[in-house]
Design a protein around this motif. Structure first.
Motif, short mmCIF file in Angstrom:
data_model
loop_
_atom_site.label_atom_id
_atom_site.label_comp_id
_atom_site.label_asym_id
_atom_site.label_seq_id
_atom_site.Cartn_x
_atom_site.Cartn_y
_atom_site.Cartn_z
N SER A 50 -20.22 -28.44 -6.98
CA SER A 50 -21.22 -28.70 -5.96
C SER A 50 -21.62 -27.27 -5.66
N ARG A 51 -21.05 -26.07 -6.02
CA ARG A 51 -21.35 -24.77 -5.53
C ARG A 51 -21.62 -24.04 -6.58
N ALA A 52 -22.41 -23.02 -6.56
CA ALA A 52 -22.76 -22.01 -7.36
C ALA A 52 -21.39 -21.25 -7.78
N GLY A 53 -21.63 -20.59 -8.98
CA GLY A 53 -20.47 -19.58 -9.39
C GLY A 53 -20.53 -19.49 -10.83
N VAL A 54 -19.88 -18.57 -11.44
CA VAL A 54 -19.64 -18.19 -12.72
C VAL A 54 -18.21 -18.39 -12.95
N PRO A 55 -17.91 -18.82 -14.20
CA PRO A 55 -16.24 -18.91 -14.78
C PRO A 55 -15.92 -17.25 -14.58
N VAL A 56 -14.57 -17.48 -13.92
CA VAL A 56 -13.86 -16.23 -13.40
C VAL A 56 -12.50 -16.31 -14.51
N ILE A 57 -12.30 -15.13 -15.06
CA ILE A 57 -11.21 -14.84 -15.90
C ILE A 57 -10.19 -13.78 -15.22
N VAL A 58 -8.99 -14.57 -14.91
CA VAL A 58 -7.79 -13.79 -14.67
C VAL A 58 -6.75 -13.51 -15.60
N GLY A 59 -6.17 -12.40 -15.74
CA GLY A 59 -5.29 -12.09 -16.74
C GLY A 59 -4.03 -11.24 -16.33
N GLY A 60 -2.90 -11.15 -17.15
CA GLY A 60 -1.95 -10.07 -16.97
C GLY A 60 -0.74 -10.93 -17.44
N GLY A 61 0.31 -9.93 -17.34
CA GLY A 61 1.70 -10.30 -17.72
C GLY A 61 2.93 -10.74 -16.84
N GLY A 62 2.40 -10.56 -15.62
CA GLY A 62 3.31 -10.64 -14.44
C GLY A 62 3.57 -12.05 -14.51
N PRO A 63 4.98 -12.66 -14.12
CA PRO A 63 5.45 -14.08 -14.19
C PRO A 63 5.13 -15.03 -13.01
N THR A 64 4.67 -14.23 -11.72
CA THR A 64 4.38 -15.00 -10.48
C THR A 64 3.13 -14.76 -9.98
N ARG A 65 2.74 -13.27 -9.48
CA ARG A 65 1.45 -13.21 -8.73
C ARG A 65 0.23 -13.47 -9.68
N THR A 66 0.24 -12.91 -10.75
CA THR A 66 -1.17 -13.07 -11.64
C THR A 66 -1.16 -14.57 -11.84
N PRO A 67 -0.10 -15.24 -12.37
CA PRO A 67 -0.41 -16.84 -12.31
C PRO A 67 -0.96 -17.54 -11.33
N ALA A 68 -0.55 -17.19 -9.89
CA ALA A 68 -1.02 -17.75 -8.69
C ALA A 68 -2.35 -17.56 -8.41
N LEU A 69 -2.80 -16.18 -8.97
CA LEU A 69 -4.09 -16.08 -8.71
C LEU A 69 -5.07 -16.76 -9.81
N ALA A 70 -4.46 -16.89 -10.92
CA ALA A 70 -5.28 -17.70 -11.89
C ALA A 70 -5.44 -19.01 -11.54
N ALA A 71 -4.52 -19.57 -11.06
CA ALA A 71 -4.41 -20.89 -10.65
C ALA A 71 -5.21 -21.01 -9.46
N ARG A 72 -5.53 -20.20 -8.53
CA ARG A 72 -6.46 -20.26 -7.21
C ARG A 72 -7.81 -20.17 -7.66
N PHE A 73 -8.24 -19.21 -8.45
CA PHE A 73 -9.49 -18.64 -8.74
C PHE A 73 -10.07 -18.75 -9.90
#
Length: 316
Positions: free
Chosen positions: A173-196
């Motif tokens: 329903s909103r404008a946006g482009v696909p966002v890619i988040v990556g990294g090897g950390g086991p906690t913080r980066t996966p949480a960011l990916a799940a959110r954004f």
């Protein structure tokens, strides 16, 4: 499985060099052309010098017609998030809705020093706020304003314009482009990916670690109340394929790498070996692979993969 071509122009390439690879990417049937976002070579003289990622992608947006275009990844230290949101939205409009944004915290201290770009010791909070702001600006309905008061950035009464051509994969329903988040950390980066993120990318992992990292980010999705199936899983691996051992050795030498190392953790070897590696990745849940092409003059390399690897992959 999507196959995407991924380049490193900071190692020494003109816009015309990059354009030739992008056109080959499109003509040969690959899914997308991506490039790094760096300003300093990581070996060699780097001549004729770097090209800016989003300036380049703006040009490619008008000179290609089908392939997706994006960065793997832009550094949050390079641009203010409001400026980045404008740049990406404009290039998305210029391409007719074919742009994706890979965004990371930045890591290469030397390029910051070389071009006078601040390089804070702690950057994860900066990345988090940039993701909040960029997606927030795009997703604000036309006629409304966007505000953000954070530790690193403050935005007041932003008209949140322009909008991308695309709709957000997380909220159509909103404008946006696909966002890619990556990294090897086991906690913080996966949480960011799940959110954004629409996609979680593993950049040049040891191949054996891929399933475990996928499990981490899928668990983060569950914890965030998101269906893990809505997050695309991808990896970036160096490409070095030859019809025989002599051609393989020649291509490895041209990029300054050793064949055994490439075979261990890249998409490397004969076409059959490349198919075997990519098929294994697909079985682990990888849906998309970025093939890092380091010799931009070797367009026959891309043709070989298009003709003898891609047709034999799952779903081809």
């Amino acid at each position: 499985m999507d196959l995407r071509i991924f380049t490193e122009p900071q190692q020494g390439a003109t816009y015309d060099d990059v354009l030739a690879v992008a056109r080959a990417t499109e003509d040969l049937g690959f899914d997308a052309f991506f490039r790094s976002d760096h300003y300093l070579t990581m070996g060699g003289d780097g001549l004729p010098g770097p090209t800016d990622a989003w300036t380049t992608l703006a040009g490619l947006a008008r000179e290609t017609s089908r392939i997706r275009l994006g960065t793997l990844v832009s550094s949050a230290t390079f641009r203010y998030p409001g400026v980045l949101a404008i740049q990406v939205a404009q290039v998305d409009q210029m391409s007719g809705g074919r742009v994706e944004l890979g965004l990371g915290a930045g890591w290469f201290a030397a390029e910051h020093a070389a071009y006078g770009i601040p390089f804070p010791a702690k950057r994860f909070g900066i990345l988090t706020e940039q993701l909040e702001i960029v997606t927030g600006l795009w997703g604000t309905p036309v006629g409304e304003t966007f505000d953000h008061a954070g530790e690193h950035y403050t935005l007041t009464d932003s008209p949140a314009l322009p909008k991308p051509e695309q709709r957000s994969p997380l909220d159509p329903s909103r404008a946006g482009v696909p966002v890619i988040v990556g990294g090897g950390g086991p906690t913080r980066t996966p949480a960011l990916a799940a959110r954004f993120a629409a996609e979680y990318n593993q950049a040049f992992p040891e191949v054996a670690s891929v399933p475990g990292r996928i499990a981490h980010v899928r668990a983060a999705c569950v914890e965030a109340g998101r269906d893990p199936e809505t997050l695309v899983q991808s990896v970036a691996l160096v490409l070095c394929v030859g019809r025989d051992e002599a051609e393989l050795a020649r291509r490895a030498s041209a990029i300054g790498r050793e064949v055994p190392e490439l075979r261990a953790n890249g998409v490397a070897g004969t076409p059959d070996e490349a198919v075997e590696r990519l098929t294994w990745l697909a079985a682990q849940g990888v849906e998309r692979v970025y093939l890092q092409v380091l010799d931009l003059a070797d367009l026959e390399h891309l043709q070989l993969v298009a003709e003898q690897v891609a047709p034999h992959l799952p779903g081809a």
